[in-house]
Structure formats: structure tokens, C-alpha cells
Motif scaffolding. Structure first.
Motif, PDB file in Angstrom:
ATOM      1  N   LEU A 151      -5.965 -11.973  -7.619  1.00  0.00           N
ATOM      2  CA  LEU A 151      -5.339 -11.113  -8.615  1.00  0.00           C
ATOM      3  C   LEU A 151      -4.892  -9.844  -7.893  1.00  0.00           C
ATOM      4  N   TYR A 152      -3.595  -9.615  -7.844  1.00  0.00           N
ATOM      5  CA  TYR A 152      -3.056  -8.581  -6.969  1.00  0.00           C
ATOM      6  C   TYR A 152      -2.893  -7.242  -7.675  1.00  0.00           C
ATOM      7  N   TYR A 153      -2.858  -6.218  -6.842  1.00  0.00           N
ATOM      8  CA  TYR A 153      -2.710  -4.844  -7.314  1.00  0.00           C
ATOM      9  C   TYR A 153      -1.543  -4.727  -8.296  1.00  0.00           C
ATOM     10  N   ALA A 154      -1.807  -4.022  -9.404  1.00  0.00           N
ATOM     11  CA  ALA A 154      -0.827  -3.739 -10.458  1.00  0.00           C
ATOM     12  C   ALA A 154      -0.564  -4.920 -11.376  1.00  0.00           C
ATOM     13  N   SER A 155      -1.135  -6.101 -11.105  1.00  0.00           N
ATOM     14  CA  SER A 155      -1.019  -7.193 -12.064  1.00  0.00           C
ATOM     15  C   SER A 155      -1.957  -6.917 -13.239  1.00  0.00           C
ATOM     16  N   THR A 156      -1.682  -7.538 -14.371  1.00  0.00           N
ATOM     17  CA  THR A 156      -2.399  -7.222 -15.606  1.00  0.00           C
ATOM     18  C   THR A 156      -2.978  -8.492 -16.236  1.00  0.00           C
ATOM     19  N   TYR A 157      -4.091  -8.314 -16.956  1.00  0.00           N
ATOM     20  CA  TYR A 157      -4.807  -9.444 -17.552  1.00  0.00           C
ATOM     21  C   TYR A 157      -5.504  -8.980 -18.824  1.00  0.00           C
TER      22      TYR A 157
END
Length: 340
Positions: A151-157
Motif C-alpha cells: 500500500l503506497y504513500y498517498a493511496s487511500t483505503y
């Protein structure tokens, strides 16, 4: 990163608690780059993540001696920015690391910021974004547990559950809106997006519109005749991938797992794409991007790639408005988008 042991299939609270295991330089933008419309890496982003394997050189040009290469997902210090060899022509910006110079196109600006877990997770869950270069997601339906996505930086969940294991390590459970599965990741790696960061921008202002210039690879947003935003973008590689015409923002989601198979190997699988504004039933959308930093030339499968910052701004600025407690909204009267 600590590896968790196996977890029981049904993820009961008791089973969860049994889980064990160890689970400052300012960067000024060179004048020539500013004149070309490039933006500097923010001062807080003194780290970068390589989105592919990347060679580094003695000087900011590929004609200088090659000193080595970084593997994909290497986290590197960014010590300086400079205008170097303009290859590719749209982006002459190079970054100096502790080993040499790399081109900026495939270095995602990142931070490494850990967060205080929010436990228990409130009813209904909350939207969260990754605040470290990457966080490892785990599938606990398998025994032993197995790694799934990074899960990469700035991705959202969307976080719907959280707890601590027997070693006191806090975990969040996140929902995969494409597969319908649930994964777990370290809670400290995700930050809850507070409601005030989701409130509409320029609420009540009429005559909002977005213009997407495919030739210039630039998006502009207007409030009447006033320019509100201008930013570089990346649109479809193949002519027609990003359709020309007049559209409306018809659906919005703060997070979307995007994926497509391709027999040529050009498919993609991208969880947690942030700040998505769909403008077509075919799936074409404006959205944030964490897999490249190469704005200013076509390189998408049809969507309009934006920096996460610009995508979030547009998500808040456009109609329809998504309430903080919701994960999607649809409307026939969204903000007008003209692609030409």
C-alpha cells in the motif's frame, strides 16, 4: 517489516488477539524548471520512492558515468533538485541522492510519518491514507498468513476494524472494493483523513468547469472566468484512450482499486487509487497517482493522472459532494469537464 504469524480464518476478536510476532535540506526549484511549469518537491518530502528500477549517474545527465541502480521501491534521500538533461523533453528535473543523480519521472515524493492508531475503530469505519513510503498488507484467511499488496504513500483505503495483537502491535483491517476481500496492515502506517479535509472547496460558487488540454497535457479549473487551478497531467497513451468531448463528474469515490488484464502484459493492478472523479460510464476518471511522477506527457490507459495533491483538491472542489462518512456518490449534475 515484522511478519505476522497465521491467523484463524474467521478473524474473531479472540483469534485476532492471539496473533503474535514482531509484526533537513530545503529544496528550491530551479528557475528554468519553474518557467517550464514544473513544481518542486515539497520541503517536507525529503524522501523519494523509486516506482521502477532506476539508474543513478554522476551528473544530472544520462551521458555522465553511470554509478549504479536502485531497485523498485527503494526509499532514497532527496538532497537537491536541479535542471539537467531534458530527456524526456517535458521534464528536465533531476534529483540528487546520497549515491548520485536520478531523473525525477519515476521517483514518488514521500514522507515517513507514523500515526497513533485509532482504536476501537468507530462504527462505520473511516477513510485513511498511507503516510509511509509503503505499508505491507496481509491476507489472514490463509494459514500461514501471506503478503498481498504493498500500500503506497498517498493511496487511500476504508478502515472498518482494528485491534492489537498479543505483542501490542496495532492493526487495521481494510476493505478491497474490487475483490470484496479484507486485508490487514499496520495501523501506524495509516492516517485517518479528518472530516475537515473533506469539506467542499468554493462551496456555492456557480459556473465551475474543468478543461483538459490533451496536447498541452494540462488541466485547468475555473470558477466563472477566474482560474482556480492549473496543473500538469498524464492522459491516455493511445489516441482516443482519453475521449474528447464534454462530460460531467458523474461519480466520485475517495478510494478505488483499479485493475485490468491485458494479453500484451500492459495490464495494471492498483489498489487504493485516491480521489477518483469519474466522468464516463466507461471508467475514465480524474484521479491521484502514486505509480509515477511523470506528468506532462501521455502515459495512462485513458484516465487523467494527477498528483495526489491536485486530485484531492479537485475531489473537494467538484460536484457532487461525497459526505465524509460515505465511500461513493453519484449524480447527473456534476461539475462540467471539457476534454479537447
Amino acid at each position: 517489516m515484522a511478519e505476522p504469524p497465521a491467523m484463524t480464518l474467521w478473524l474473531t476478536r479472540r483469534a485476532f488477539l492471539k496473533l503474535g510476532g514482531a509484526a533537513a535540506l530545503g529544496l528550491a526549484l530551479p528557475r528554468r524548471a519553474a518557467a517550464a511549469g514544473l513544481r518542486p518537491m515539497p520541503h517536507a518530502h525529503l524522501l523519494g520512492r523509486t516506482t521502477t528500477s532506476l539508474r543513478y549517474y554522476q551528473l544530472p545527465t544520462r551521458s555522465s558515468p553511470e554509478l549504479g541502480y536502485y531497485v523498485t521501491d527503494a526509499v532514497i534521500p532527496i538532497l537537491e533538485q536541479a535542471v539537467g538533461e531534458a530527456d524526456p523533453p517535458h521534464n528536465p528535473l533531476w534529483l540528487r541522492t546520497n549515491r548520485g543523480w536520478v531523473h525525477s519521472s519515476f521517483v514518488q515524493p514521500v514522507r515517513e510519518r507514523y500515526n497513533e492508531p485509532i482504536l476501537p475503530v468507530p462504527a462505520g469505519g473511516f477513510l485513511a491514507e498511507v503516510t509511509v513510503p509503503f505499508s505491507q498488507a496481509w491476507d489472514f484467511e490463509k494459514s500461514p498468513a501471506r503478503r498481498t499488496y504493498r500500500l503506497y504513500y498517498a493511496s487511500t483505503y476504508w478502515v472498518d476494524f482494528g485491534d492489537t495483537d498479543s505483542n501490542g502491535v496495532a492493526w487495521y483491517r481494510i476493505y478491497d472494493d474490487l475483490t470484496g476481500k479484507y486485508y490487514f496492515t499496520h495501523a501506524r502506517d495509516l492516517r485517518r483523513v479528518p472530516p475537515e479535509e473533506l469539506t467542499p472547496l468554493s462551496a456555492g460558487v456557480g459556473e465551475k468547469r474543468i478543461q483538459v488540454d490533451l496536447a498541452a497535457q494540462r488541466l485547468t479549473a475555473f470558477e466563472g472566468d477566474r482560474l482556480a487551478l492549473s496543473t500538469r497531467i498524464s492522459t491516455g497513451v493511445v489516441e482516443g484512450d482519453t475521449p474528447r468531448g464534454e462530460f460531467r463528474v458523474e461519480r466520485k469515490r475517495p478510494s478505488r482499486h483499479m485493475a485490468a488484464d491485458d494479453p500484451t502484459g500492459a495490464g495494471f493492478d492498483l489498489p487504493g487509487v485516491p480521489w477518483v472523479c469519474f466522468i464516463s460510464w466507461t471508467g475514465v476518471s480524474l484521479h491521484g497517482t502514486y505509480w509515477h511522477n511523470d506528468y506532462g506527457r501521455p502515459r495512462s490507459h485513458g484516465c487523467i493522472n494527477l498528483s495526489p495533491f491536485a486530485a484531492k483538491w479537485l475531489y473537494r472542489w467538484t460536484e457532487p459532494v461525497v459526505p465524509p462518512e460515505e465511500d461513493h456518490v453519484a449524480s447527473e449534475d456534476g461539475t462540467r469537464v471539457v476534454v479537447f
